[in-house]
Write a protein that holds these residues in place. Structure first.
Motif, PDB file in Angstrom:
ATOM      1  N   GLY A 202       0.799  -1.218   0.000  1.00 31.18           N
ATOM      2  CA  GLY A 202       0.000   0.000   0.000  1.00 31.18           C
ATOM      3  C   GLY A 202       0.833   1.270   0.000  1.00 31.18           C
ATOM      4  N   LEU A 203       2.154   1.135   0.236  1.00 33.72           N
ATOM      5  CA  LEU A 203       3.032   2.305   0.206  1.00 33.72           C
ATOM      6  C   LEU A 203       3.894   2.346  -1.050  1.00 33.72           C
ATOM      7  CD1 LEU A 203       4.226   2.580   3.920  1.00 33.72           C
ATOM      8  CD2 LEU A 203       2.277   3.676   2.796  1.00 33.72           C
ATOM      9  N   TYR A 204       4.150   1.179  -1.642  1.00 27.95           N
ATOM     10  CA  TYR A 204       4.944   1.087  -2.870  1.00 27.95           C
ATOM     11  C   TYR A 204       4.724  -0.298  -3.473  1.00 27.95           C
ATOM     12  CZ  TYR A 204       8.007  -1.197   0.509  1.00 27.95           C
ATOM     13  OH  TYR A 204       8.498  -2.006   1.498  1.00 27.95           O
ATOM     14  N   PRO A 205       4.890  -0.412  -4.811  1.00 30.07           N
ATOM     15  CA  PRO A 205       4.778  -1.737  -5.434  1.00 30.07           C
ATOM     16  C   PRO A 205       6.043  -2.551  -5.175  1.00 30.07           C
ATOM     17  CG  PRO A 205       5.274  -0.097  -7.089  1.00 30.07           C
ATOM     18  CD  PRO A 205       5.093   0.645  -5.790  1.00 30.07           C
ATOM     19  N   ALA A 206       5.937  -3.856  -5.355  1.00 29.49           N
ATOM     20  CA  ALA A 206       7.075  -4.750  -5.111  1.00 29.49           C
ATOM     21  C   ALA A 206       7.871  -5.013  -6.375  1.00 29.49           C
ATOM     22  CB  ALA A 206       6.572  -6.056  -4.512  1.00 29.49           C
ATOM     23  N   SER A 207       7.783  -4.121  -7.355  1.00 28.34           N
ATOM     24  CA  SER A 207       8.525  -4.318  -8.602  1.00 28.34           C
ATOM     25  C   SER A 207       8.946  -2.968  -9.163  1.00 28.34           C
ATOM     26  CB  SER A 207       7.651  -5.051  -9.622  1.00 28.34           C
ATOM     27  OG  SER A 207       6.522  -4.270  -9.938  1.00 28.34           O
ATOM     28  N   GLY A 208       9.842  -3.029 -10.132  1.00 32.60           N
ATOM     29  CA  GLY A 208      10.322  -1.819 -10.791  1.00 32.60           C
ATOM     30  C   GLY A 208      11.720  -1.455 -10.334  1.00 32.60           C
ATOM     31  N   GLU A 209      12.475  -0.877 -11.262  1.00 26.78           N
ATOM     32  CA  GLU A 209      13.843  -0.480 -10.944  1.00 26.78           C
ATOM     33  C   GLU A 209      13.865   0.676  -9.942  1.00 26.78           C
ATOM     34  OE1 GLU A 209      18.011   0.785 -13.147  1.00 26.78           O
ATOM     35  OE2 GLU A 209      16.224   0.445 -14.340  1.00 26.78           O
ATOM     36  N   HIS A 210      13.000   1.661 -10.148  1.00 25.65           N
ATOM     37  CA  HIS A 210      12.864   2.801  -9.241  1.00 25.65           C
ATOM     38  C   HIS A 210      11.372   2.995  -8.978  1.00 25.65           C
ATOM     39  CE1 HIS A 210      17.074   3.488  -9.784  1.00 25.65           C
ATOM     40  NE2 HIS A 210      16.911   3.541 -11.089  1.00 25.65           N
ATOM     41  N   PRO A 211      10.828   2.187  -8.056  1.00 28.44           N
ATOM     42  CA  PRO A 211       9.377   2.165  -7.871  1.00 28.44           C
ATOM     43  C   PRO A 211       8.818   3.486  -7.338  1.00 28.44           C
ATOM     44  CG  PRO A 211      10.466   0.922  -6.149  1.00 28.44           C
ATOM     45  CD  PRO A 211      11.524   1.299  -7.141  1.00 28.44           C
ATOM     46  N   PRO A 212       7.573   3.778  -7.706  1.00 31.60           N
ATOM     47  CA  PRO A 212       6.919   4.972  -7.180  1.00 31.60           C
ATOM     48  C   PRO A 212       6.453   4.741  -5.746  1.00 31.60           C
ATOM     49  CG  PRO A 212       5.369   3.740  -8.497  1.00 31.60           C
ATOM     50  CD  PRO A 212       6.706   3.031  -8.616  1.00 31.60           C
ATOM     51  N   LEU A 213       6.155   5.819  -5.059  1.00 30.19           N
ATOM     52  CA  LEU A 213       5.493   5.750  -3.768  1.00 30.19           C
ATOM     53  C   LEU A 213       4.013   5.965  -4.042  1.00 30.19           C
ATOM     54  CD1 LEU A 213       8.500   6.845  -3.293  1.00 30.19           C
ATOM     55  CD2 LEU A 213       7.663   7.416  -1.039  1.00 30.19           C
ATOM     56  N   LEU A 214       3.156   5.298  -3.302  1.00 32.12           N
ATOM     57  CA  LEU A 214       1.723   5.387  -3.537  1.00 32.12           C
ATOM     58  C   LEU A 214       1.134   6.422  -2.587  1.00 32.12           C
ATOM     59  CD1 LEU A 214       1.082   1.553  -3.920  1.00 32.12           C
ATOM     60  CD2 LEU A 214       1.638   3.241  -5.694  1.00 32.12           C
ATOM     61  N   GLY A 215       0.848   7.600  -3.120  1.00 33.89           N
ATOM     62  CA  GLY A 215       0.354   8.703  -2.315  1.00 33.89           C
ATOM     63  C   GLY A 215      -1.043   9.121  -2.707  1.00 33.89           C
ATOM     64  N   GLN A 216      -1.385  10.364  -2.386  1.00 30.55           N
ATOM     65  CA  GLN A 216      -2.698  10.920  -2.664  1.00 30.55           C
ATOM     66  C   GLN A 216      -2.577  12.368  -3.093  1.00 30.55           C
ATOM     67  OE1 GLN A 216      -4.227  10.395   1.343  1.00 30.55           O
ATOM     68  NE2 GLN A 216      -5.643   8.839   0.614  1.00 30.55           N
ATOM     69  N   ARG A 217      -3.584  12.810  -3.837  1.00 34.63           N
ATOM     70  CA  ARG A 217      -3.705  14.215  -4.217  1.00 34.63           C
ATOM     71  C   ARG A 217      -5.129  14.635  -3.909  1.00 34.63           C
ATOM     72  NH1 ARG A 217      -5.725  17.345  -8.090  1.00 34.63           N
ATOM     73  NH2 ARG A 217      -4.625  19.265  -8.579  1.00 34.63           N
ATOM     74  N   CYS A 218      -5.278  15.800  -3.292  1.00 36.15           N
ATOM     75  CA  CYS A 218      -6.601  16.338  -2.966  1.00 36.15           C
ATOM     76  C   CYS A 218      -7.171  17.021  -4.214  1.00 36.15           C
ATOM     77  CB  CYS A 218      -6.506  17.335  -1.816  1.00 36.15           C
ATOM     78  SG  CYS A 218      -8.091  18.112  -1.406  1.00 36.15           S
ATOM     79  N   ALA A 219      -8.351  16.610  -4.620  1.00 34.18           N
ATOM     80  CA  ALA A 219      -9.008  17.222  -5.783  1.00 34.18           C
ATOM     81  C   ALA A 219      -9.437  18.648  -5.473  1.00 34.18           C
ATOM     82  CB  ALA A 219     -10.215  16.385  -6.199  1.00 34.18           C
ATOM     83  N   GLY A 220      -9.615  18.972  -4.195  1.00 35.29           N
ATOM     84  CA  GLY A 220     -10.054  20.313  -3.808  1.00 35.29           C
ATOM     85  C   GLY A 220      -8.946  21.349  -3.850  1.00 35.29           C
ATOM     86  N   CYS A 221      -7.815  21.054  -3.200  1.00 36.41           N
ATOM     87  CA  CYS A 221      -6.755  22.062  -3.085  1.00 36.41           C
ATOM     88  C   CYS A 221      -5.471  21.684  -3.818  1.00 36.41           C
ATOM     89  CB  CYS A 221      -6.447  22.350  -1.618  1.00 36.41           C
ATOM     90  SG  CYS A 221      -5.569  21.018  -0.754  1.00 36.41           S
ATOM     91  N   GLY A 222      -5.370  20.437  -4.299  1.00 37.21           N
ATOM     92  CA  GLY A 222      -4.183  20.009  -5.018  1.00 37.21           C
ATOM     93  C   GLY A 222      -3.054  19.504  -4.138  1.00 37.21           C
ATOM     94  N   HIS A 223      -3.238  19.500  -2.821  1.00 35.09           N
ATOM     95  CA  HIS A 223      -2.190  19.045  -1.902  1.00 35.09           C
ATOM     96  C   HIS A 223      -1.851  17.577  -2.178  1.00 35.09           C
ATOM     97  CE1 HIS A 223       0.189  18.837   1.762  1.00 35.09           C
ATOM     98  NE2 HIS A 223      -0.472  17.739   2.094  1.00 35.09           N
TER      99      HIS A 223
END
Length: 143
Positions: A10-31
């Motif tokens: 839930g924080l990152y995938p278990a694959s990829g050379e430089h895996p992304p972090l799994l975050g969030q973006r607020c549709a209201g303010c863009g945070h």
């Protein structure tokens, strides 16, 4: 057949050379936030349904670091270095670095995410943990 699994699903995938972090973006303010939370926007207070899942690039700039020389916990052997990484996609995260000590590190160094093996479970599945390596470093397998 054994699989590769994230130590913190839930924080990152278990694959990829430089895996992304799994975050969030607020549709209201863009945070943009990491880690994801079920409570709502930490910036504007928008309801949880305003939060959109978003992959955050596993790259950023080292803002602070410290080497831990004495550690009694399981899973990592001292010395090891922790850092604050300001991700290119916004938030700052605390993470373990692949370098055992801070020798040669500088504030402002570019770092990238890598997966480091933490061993296998009883079924032979490899567990991997996300860490950050100085850009250009090839020690993703460091423990």
């Amino acid at each position: 057949m054994p699989e590769r699994r994230a130590a913190h699903p839930g924080l990152y995938p278990a694959s990829g050379e430089h895996p992304p972090l799994l975050g969030q973006r607020c549709a209201g303010c863009g945070h943009v936030a990491f880690p994801p939370n079920p409570y709502g926007c930490e910036s504007c207070g928008a309801e949880p349904d305003a939060l959109e899942s978003r992959e955050l690039a596993g790259a950023g700039e080292l803002a602070a670091f410290a080497t831990v020389h004495l550690h009694m916990g399981k899973g990592i052997e001292a010395p090891f270095t922790v850092g604050v990484v300001v991700l290119d996609d916004g938030p700052a995260v605390r993470a373990t670095l692949t370098c055992p000590t801070d020798e040669g590190l500088r504030i402002g160094d570019r770092v990238q995410s890598v997966l480091v093996s933490q061993g296998s479970d009883d079924d032979g599945n490899e567990t991997v943990e996300l860490r950050f390596a100085p850009l250009g470093a090839s020690d993703g397998g460091a423990s």
